[in-house]
Enzyme design. Structure first.
Site, short mmCIF file in Angstrom:
data_model
loop_
_atom_site.label_atom_id
_atom_site.label_comp_id
_atom_site.label_asym_id
_atom_site.label_seq_id
_atom_site.Cartn_x
_atom_site.Cartn_y
_atom_site.Cartn_z
N LYS A 175 0.84 -1.18 0.00
CA LYS A 175 0.00 0.00 0.00
C LYS A 175 0.88 1.25 0.00
CE LYS A 175 -1.95 1.43 3.93
NZ LYS A 175 -1.19 2.32 4.81
N HIS B 126 -1.13 -5.50 5.90
CA HIS B 126 -0.53 -6.21 7.04
C HIS B 126 -1.56 -6.45 8.15
CE1 HIS B 126 0.06 -2.17 8.80
NE2 HIS B 126 0.22 -2.78 9.96
N ASP C 115 -4.97 6.40 4.35
CA ASP C 115 -3.89 5.58 4.90
C ASP C 115 -4.42 4.42 5.74
OD1 ASP C 115 -1.19 4.96 5.56
OD2 ASP C 115 -1.36 6.07 7.44
N HIS D 5 -6.97 -0.62 5.85
CA HIS D 5 -7.07 -1.60 6.94
C HIS D 5 -8.47 -1.70 7.56
CE1 HIS D 5 -2.80 -1.44 6.48
NE2 HIS D 5 -2.63 -0.33 7.14
N LYS E 216 -2.58 -9.99 10.97
CA LYS E 216 -2.59 -9.96 12.44
C LYS E 216 -3.43 -11.13 12.96
CE LYS E 216 -2.04 -4.94 12.76
NZ LYS E 216 -1.04 -4.48 13.70
N GLU F 157 -3.41 5.58 17.28
CA GLU F 157 -1.95 5.56 17.50
C GLU F 157 -1.55 6.74 18.37
OE1 GLU F 157 0.45 4.21 13.90
OE2 GLU F 157 -1.26 5.19 12.99
C1 BG6 Z 1 0.36 1.63 8.07
C2 BG6 Z 1 0.14 3.10 7.95
O1 BG6 Z 1 -0.28 0.96 7.03
O2 BG6 Z 1 -0.17 1.18 9.32
C3 BG6 Z 1 0.78 3.83 9.10
O3 BG6 Z 1 0.68 3.57 6.72
C4 BG6 Z 1 0.33 3.26 10.42
O4 BG6 Z 1 0.50 5.22 9.03
C5 BG6 Z 1 0.46 1.76 10.45
O5 BG6 Z 1 1.13 3.83 11.43
C6 BG6 Z 1 -0.19 1.19 11.69
O6 BG6 Z 1 0.05 -0.18 11.77
P1 BG6 Z 1 -0.07 -0.96 13.14
O7 BG6 Z 1 0.20 -2.38 12.78
O8 BG6 Z 1 0.96 -0.37 14.06
O9 BG6 Z 1 -1.46 -0.70 13.65
#
Ligand code: BG6
Length: 515
Positions: A174, A204, A262, A267, A208, A242
């Site tokens: 992505k 990703h 993003d 996701h 999980k 986050e």
């Molecule tokens: C990524 C985004 O796909 O996922 C980031 O581009 C983000 O901005 C990240 O910080 C968050 O991933 P995770 O696994 O920490 O929730």
């Protein structure tokens, strides 16, 4: 992950990573490959070749990535790394120039021979390409791979015995497009060179453990399915919060993207699809994609002129000596990029009509937290007269960081007087299975080597998710109403108003409150 016998490992292959000098390669891909090697999960005959423009020897590349492997791999063993590093190579090339592909093809073939990866009739070996480059390079690289004749796997209808033909697959990182039209164009370019079954659009989040567990929870148990509908569920929340800001990513990527693109487009809509989809006919990639695609098609379109009523954007303010988003390096404040986005989704199908789904994601929020909250309706009647009504049941699927599932129930407090209080049935995933969920990239890479697309996205899923978000991205009114929010808070007021307009509230757990 337990190790598996050599016969069950993926077929021998060469993994070609475009973007060898990039952050993702250093922080995630090479450490994940090393972890797979350490656990004896990689094919016995395989190698990795990183491709970037800067001239560098294999040795220099290995030296460059070693500190990241040491830092980011779950375990690091110097001797094991030295073994694995022999399979890690580097090739300097401008991947956007067709002229450089003759050299790359030859290098891949010679590395295949060196590492015993079979080639058919002295031709191409099995190759897994990984696009870990800036998105504007996707198109030229895919086109060059095709034009250089590196994809020997014929189109399905003219291959007689596929077993004879080495495979070439491609993993695409992505962002997959920056809007619906660019995603369609990218899919078209990919489709001109690769079969859909050879295209691995990575997310990703799908790797999980707790996201994968959503389907097992829903379809491996009998008790949830009868209550999993608008009849019993009041609403669902999907949150990815986050605590970090965008930092150095603002200039190169984030300022043109924002939280809606993003996180929500990619996701969160995928997680929502797993929570909301119908049972698939079987547990395989095609059946799962079919159901997720159907789900995206059932989402009620939001007219761009109404977008501000269904979504909220925010960006973080300055605090504690740290800059506001608009002061981060490389940010153009006039773009009004959302570091926080929330939206309401209506699914117009028989199961969910009347039950909204709320999605939100933001940077610099009060907690690092990824969760799904399934909020049930109250019992049809409250029969305990004299006792105040209690909050209805709730299931919280905590994807990260405290992976687990909890169910809030009401219970009688021991004693002669009828008192009712909430209790939690709490399943702590890591403690139950005595295993911390592993970094998602390793298992996802392994799946792509095996040809398993179950945790990857189909073309129509990506386009379906863009279709849902596009009116919000197009709405100038929504963007003009962007609000600032305090770092370490739960986001802007307009996101709270989105919920209060429906007489609901976000689930904002306090730091000490687990699930
Ligand atoms: C990524 C985004 O796909 O996922 C980031 O581009 C983000 O901005 C990240 O910080 C968050 O991933 P995770 O696994 O920490 O929730």
């Amino acid at each position: 992950m337990p190790s598996i016998p050599p016969s069950d490992r993926p077929e021998p292959c060469v993994l070609v990573i475009f973007g060898a000098s990039g952050d993702l390669t250093h922080r995630k891909l090479i450490p994940a490959l090393y972890e797979l090697y350490e656990q004896n999960l990689l094919p016995e005959r395989c190698c990795v070749v990183g491709v970037s423009r800067t001239p560098m020897t294999d040795h220099a590349f290995r030296e460059k990535v070693a500190p990241s492997v040491e830092k980011f791999a779950a375990h690091f063993d110097k001797a094991k790394w030295a073994d694995f590093a022999r399979r890690v190579h580097y090739h300097a090339a401008d991947a956007s120039k067709l002229d450089d592909y003759d050299g790359l093809s030859k290098r891949i073939e010679s590395l295949a021979d060196q590492h015993g990866v079979p080639r058919q009739r002295e031709g191409s070996p099995n190759i897994l390409f990984y696009l870990s480059v800036a998105p504007e390079l996707y198109d030229p690289i895919i086109t060059c791979i095709g034009a250089a004749g590196m994809v020997s796997e014929g189109k399905r209808w003219c291959v007689i015995d596929k077993g004879d033909v080495p495979w070439q697959r491609i993993i695409v990182e992505k962002p997959f497009g920056s809007d619906l039209n660019s995603a369609i164009a990218l899919n078209r370019t990919l489709g001109q060179v690769f079969e859909e079954e050879s295209i691995y659009r990575i997310d990703h989040y799908l790797g999980k453990e707790l996201v994968q567990n959503i389907l097992v929870m829903r379809f491996g148990n009998r008790i949830f399915e009868p209550i999993w509908s608008a009849q019993h569920v009041d609403h669902v929340q999907v949150t990815a919060a986050e605590t970090v800001g965008v930092g150095s990513r603002a200039a190169n990527f984030y300022d043109g993207s924002g939280a809606m693109r993003d996180m929500i487009q990619s996701h969160l809509l995928q997680v929502m699809a797993l929570v909301a989809m119908e049972p698939p006919s079987s547990y395989n990639a095609d059946a799962l994609s079919r159901e997720r695609i159907k789900l995206f098609k059932s989402i009620r379109p939001i007219p761009a002129e109404d977008a501000h009523q269904h979504a909220a954007f925010g960006r973080y303010a300055a605090a504690d000596g740290e800059p506001a988003y608009t002061e981060e390096k490389g940010v153009d404040p006039a773009r009004k990029t959302d570091t926080y986005a929330a939206m309401r989704v209506h699914i117009d199908n028989f199961r969910w009509a009347g039950t909204p789904f709320y999605l939100r994601s933001g940077k610099k929020l009060a907690r690092k937290l990824t969760e799904v909250v399934v909020q049930f309706k109250a019992p049809p009647a409250w029969m305990f007269r004299g006792v105040a009504e209690r909050p209805p049941n709730r299931i919280v699927i905590n994807i990260a960081p405290d992976d687990g599932v909890s169910i809030r129930l009401e219970a009688k407090v021991p004693g002669p007087k009828l008192t009712i209080d909430s209790v939690k049935l709490d399943m702590d995933y890591s403690a139950t299975f005595n295993a911390k969920p592993v970094e998602a990239y390793g298992p996802l890479l392994l799946d792509a080597m095996r040809g398993d697309r179950m945790l990857y996205k189909h073309r129509e899923e990506v386009e379906g998710a863009w279709t849902v978000c596009q009116p919000l991205l197009d709405s100038t009114q929504l963007r003009s109403q962007i609000q600032t929010y305090k770092p370490n808070s739960w986001g802007p007021d307009n996101a709270d108003q989105l919920m209060s307009a429906d007489a609901r509230k976000w689930h904002n757990p306090r730091a000490a409150e687990k699930r």
